[in-house]
Design an enzyme around this catalytic site. Structure first.
Site, PDB file in Angstrom:
ATOM      1  N   ASP A 151       0.861  -1.197   0.000  1.00 20.85           N
ATOM      2  CA  ASP A 151       0.000   0.000   0.000  1.00 20.85           C
ATOM      3  C   ASP A 151       0.892   1.241   0.000  1.00 20.85           C
ATOM      4  O   ASP A 151       1.365   1.661  -1.055  1.00 20.85           O
ATOM      5  CB  ASP A 151      -0.935  -0.083   1.220  1.00 20.85           C
ATOM      6  CG  ASP A 151      -1.943   1.057   1.298  1.00 20.85           C
ATOM      7  OD1 ASP A 151      -2.133   1.751   0.298  1.00 20.85           O
ATOM      8  OD2 ASP A 151      -2.546   1.249   2.375  1.00 20.85           O
ATOM      9  N   LYS A 154      -1.881  -1.536  -4.072  1.00 19.76           N
ATOM     10  CA  LYS A 154      -2.660  -0.315  -4.298  1.00 19.76           C
ATOM     11  C   LYS A 154      -1.634   0.731  -4.684  1.00 19.76           C
ATOM     12  O   LYS A 154      -0.732   1.007  -3.903  1.00 19.76           O
ATOM     13  CB  LYS A 154      -3.308   0.138  -2.985  1.00 19.76           C
ATOM     14  CG  LYS A 154      -4.545  -0.574  -2.564  1.00 19.76           C
ATOM     15  CD  LYS A 154      -5.049   0.096  -1.284  1.00 19.76           C
ATOM     16  CE  LYS A 154      -5.947  -0.812  -0.508  1.00 19.76           C
ATOM     17  NZ  LYS A 154      -6.206  -0.313   0.851  1.00 19.76           N
ATOM     18  N   PHE A 158     -10.860  -0.411   1.057  1.00 15.38           N
ATOM     19  CA  PHE A 158     -10.329  -1.332   2.062  1.00 15.38           C
ATOM     20  C   PHE A 158     -10.764  -2.747   1.731  1.00 15.38           C
ATOM     21  O   PHE A 158     -11.947  -3.055   1.687  1.00 15.38           O
ATOM     22  CB  PHE A 158     -10.748  -0.920   3.480  1.00 15.38           C
ATOM     23  CG  PHE A 158      -9.812  -1.497   4.492  1.00 15.38           C
ATOM     24  CD1 PHE A 158      -8.592  -0.881   4.759  1.00 15.38           C
ATOM     25  CD2 PHE A 158     -10.107  -2.694   5.133  1.00 15.38           C
ATOM     26  CE1 PHE A 158      -7.688  -1.437   5.657  1.00 15.38           C
ATOM     27  CE2 PHE A 158      -9.216  -3.252   6.040  1.00 15.38           C
ATOM     28  CZ  PHE A 158      -8.010  -2.629   6.291  1.00 15.38           C
ATOM     29  N   VAL A 159      -9.790  -3.604   1.486  1.00 12.60           N
ATOM     30  CA  VAL A 159     -10.099  -4.978   1.082  1.00 12.60           C
ATOM     31  C   VAL A 159      -9.793  -5.955   2.210  1.00 12.60           C
ATOM     32  O   VAL A 159      -8.863  -5.765   2.989  1.00 12.60           O
ATOM     33  CB  VAL A 159      -9.345  -5.387  -0.208  1.00 12.60           C
ATOM     34  CG1 VAL A 159      -9.878  -4.623  -1.400  1.00 12.60           C
ATOM     35  CG2 VAL A 159      -7.841  -5.194  -0.086  1.00 12.60           C
ATOM     36  N   ASP A 196      -7.068  -8.566   6.746  1.00 13.88           N
ATOM     37  CA  ASP A 196      -7.984  -8.357   7.859  1.00 13.88           C
ATOM     38  C   ASP A 196      -8.453  -6.929   7.981  1.00 13.88           C
ATOM     39  O   ASP A 196      -7.840  -6.000   7.453  1.00 13.88           O
ATOM     40  CB  ASP A 196      -7.283  -8.720   9.177  1.00 13.88           C
ATOM     41  CG  ASP A 196      -6.246  -7.668   9.576  1.00 13.88           C
ATOM     42  OD1 ASP A 196      -5.342  -7.378   8.759  1.00 13.88           O
ATOM     43  OD2 ASP A 196      -6.348  -7.116  10.682  1.00 13.88           O
ATOM     44  N   ARG A 232      -9.977 -12.720   7.864  1.00 17.29           N
ATOM     45  CA  ARG A 232      -8.837 -13.345   7.192  1.00 17.29           C
ATOM     46  C   ARG A 232      -9.218 -14.673   6.537  1.00 17.29           C
ATOM     47  O   ARG A 232      -8.563 -15.139   5.617  1.00 17.29           O
ATOM     48  CB  ARG A 232      -7.705 -13.614   8.195  1.00 17.29           C
ATOM     49  CG  ARG A 232      -7.080 -12.369   8.797  1.00 17.29           C
ATOM     50  CD  ARG A 232      -5.745 -12.729   9.437  1.00 17.29           C
ATOM     51  NE  ARG A 232      -5.246 -11.730  10.375  1.00 17.29           N
ATOM     52  CZ  ARG A 232      -4.506 -10.676  10.030  1.00 17.29           C
ATOM     53  NH1 ARG A 232      -4.197 -10.473   8.778  1.00 17.29           N
ATOM     54  NH2 ARG A 232      -4.074  -9.830  10.938  1.00 17.29           N
TER      55      ARG A 232
HETATM   56  P1  IMP Z   1       1.943  -0.398   3.724  1.00 16.37           P
HETATM   57  O1  IMP Z   1       2.996  -0.462   4.797  1.00 16.37           O
HETATM   58  O2  IMP Z   1       1.163   0.880   3.785  1.00 16.37           O
HETATM   59  O3  IMP Z   1       2.446  -0.706   2.345  1.00 16.37           O
HETATM   60  O4  IMP Z   1       0.839  -1.431   4.077  1.00 16.37           O
HETATM   61  C1  IMP Z   1       1.046  -2.760   4.128  1.00 16.37           C
HETATM   62  C2  IMP Z   1       0.174  -3.360   5.203  1.00 16.37           C
HETATM   63  O5  IMP Z   1      -1.009  -2.573   5.451  1.00 16.37           O
HETATM   64  C3  IMP Z   1      -0.319  -4.704   4.746  1.00 16.37           C
HETATM   65  O6  IMP Z   1       0.565  -5.730   5.170  1.00 16.37           O
HETATM   66  C4  IMP Z   1      -1.679  -4.785   5.416  1.00 16.37           C
HETATM   67  O7  IMP Z   1      -1.538  -5.337   6.697  1.00 16.37           O
HETATM   68  C5  IMP Z   1      -2.148  -3.373   5.580  1.00 16.37           C
HETATM   69  N1  IMP Z   1      -3.147  -2.967   4.565  1.00 16.37           N
HETATM   70  C6  IMP Z   1      -3.032  -1.996   3.652  1.00 16.37           C
HETATM   71  N2  IMP Z   1      -4.147  -1.886   2.904  1.00 16.37           N
HETATM   72  C7  IMP Z   1      -4.995  -2.830   3.370  1.00 16.37           C
HETATM   73  C8  IMP Z   1      -6.333  -3.220   3.000  1.00 16.37           C
HETATM   74  O8  IMP Z   1      -6.986  -2.690   2.074  1.00 16.37           O
HETATM   75  N3  IMP Z   1      -6.879  -4.245   3.713  1.00 16.37           N
HETATM   76  C9  IMP Z   1      -6.219  -4.877   4.718  1.00 16.37           C
HETATM   77  N4  IMP Z   1      -4.966  -4.543   5.083  1.00 16.37           N
HETATM   78  C10 IMP Z   1      -4.366  -3.519   4.429  1.00 16.37           C
HETATM   79 MG    MG Z   2      -0.806  -6.871   7.513  1.00 19.16          MG
END
Ligand code: IMP
Ligand code: MG
Length: 187
Positions: free
Chosen positions: A111, A139, A160-161, A167, A173
């Site tokens: 993300d 994303k 939000f997925v 989760d 999950r």
């Molecule tokens: P990042 O550090 O922002 O890249 O996010 C990674 C982590 O955020 C993932 O391992 C997920 O745990 C959580 N995450 C980000 N977007 C979502 C979503 O849409 N649904 C569920 N978890 C998400």
């Molecule tokens: Mg996670």
């Protein structure tokens, strides 16, 4: 972007729609495994998966990889139950030796990129021979770090997925598909 279908009856209050169904996930996971097999042929593969969201994806992925491999986990989570990315805490450290190994880091979703950035920095400090990343979902719209997945299952919209490992507040999950959570559930 995949087209959506309604979720099963018992989930309609919480889940808006099914974004990626079981069959589509299974087909894509096989393709990712085939790409990984081709690229890592004759290598000493160490798969490092992030807890907890990778569990269903990882279990399916590694069963389609016939290369010899070792498997280990790193625990990382952000504070709180909210959907905004928070401060990262490591809850489990790597146990296996990563030095001189070809490491494949597996996460559920890329993300902002903060998680993959923190974990790849940590792994690179261990001096692996190579380091590649594999994420089931990405994303693109909220990326804050200059980081890309080497193997990416699907690109998803900025919603939000949940499901297939992902989760909201540790729930959902176990859903066999990836669904879009209703905004009022995570508001
Ligand atoms: P990042 O550090 O922002 O890249 O996010 C990674 C982590 O955020 C993932 O391992 C997920 O745990 C959580 N995450 C980000 N977007 C979502 C979503 O849409 N649904 C569920 N978890 C998400
Ligand atoms: Mg996670």
């Amino acid at each position: 972007m995949p087209s959506t279908t309604p979720p099963p009856e018992h989930l309609r209050k919480e889940v808006d729609s099914v974004l990626i169904g079981e069959t589509e996930i299974a087909a894509r996971v096989r393709e990712l495994a085939a790409d990984i097999e081709r690229d890592f042929a004759d290598r000493d593969l160490l798969v490092v998966a992030l807890l907890t969201g990778t569990v269903p994806f990882l279990a399916d992925l590694i069963r389609h990889i016939t290369l010899p491999m070792r498997l280990d986990f790193i625990g990382v989570s952000s504070y709180g139950n909210n959907t905004a990315p928070g401060e990262l805490v490591f809850t489990k450290e790597l146990r296996l030796e990563a030095e001189n190994r070809d490491v494949l880091l597996v996460d559920d979703i890329l993300d902002t990129g903060k998680t993959l950035r923190a974990v790849t920095d940590k792994l690179n400090a261990l001096k692996p021979r190579s380091l590649k990343t594999c994420v089931l979902l990405e994303k693109k719209s909220r990326r804050a770090e200059k980081i890309m997945g080497d193997y990416v299952g699907f690109e998803v919209p900025d919603a939000f997925v949940v499901g297939y490992g992902l989760d909201y507040a540790e729930c959902y999950r176990n859903l066999p598909f990836i669904g879009i959570l209703k905004p009022e559930v995570h508001a």
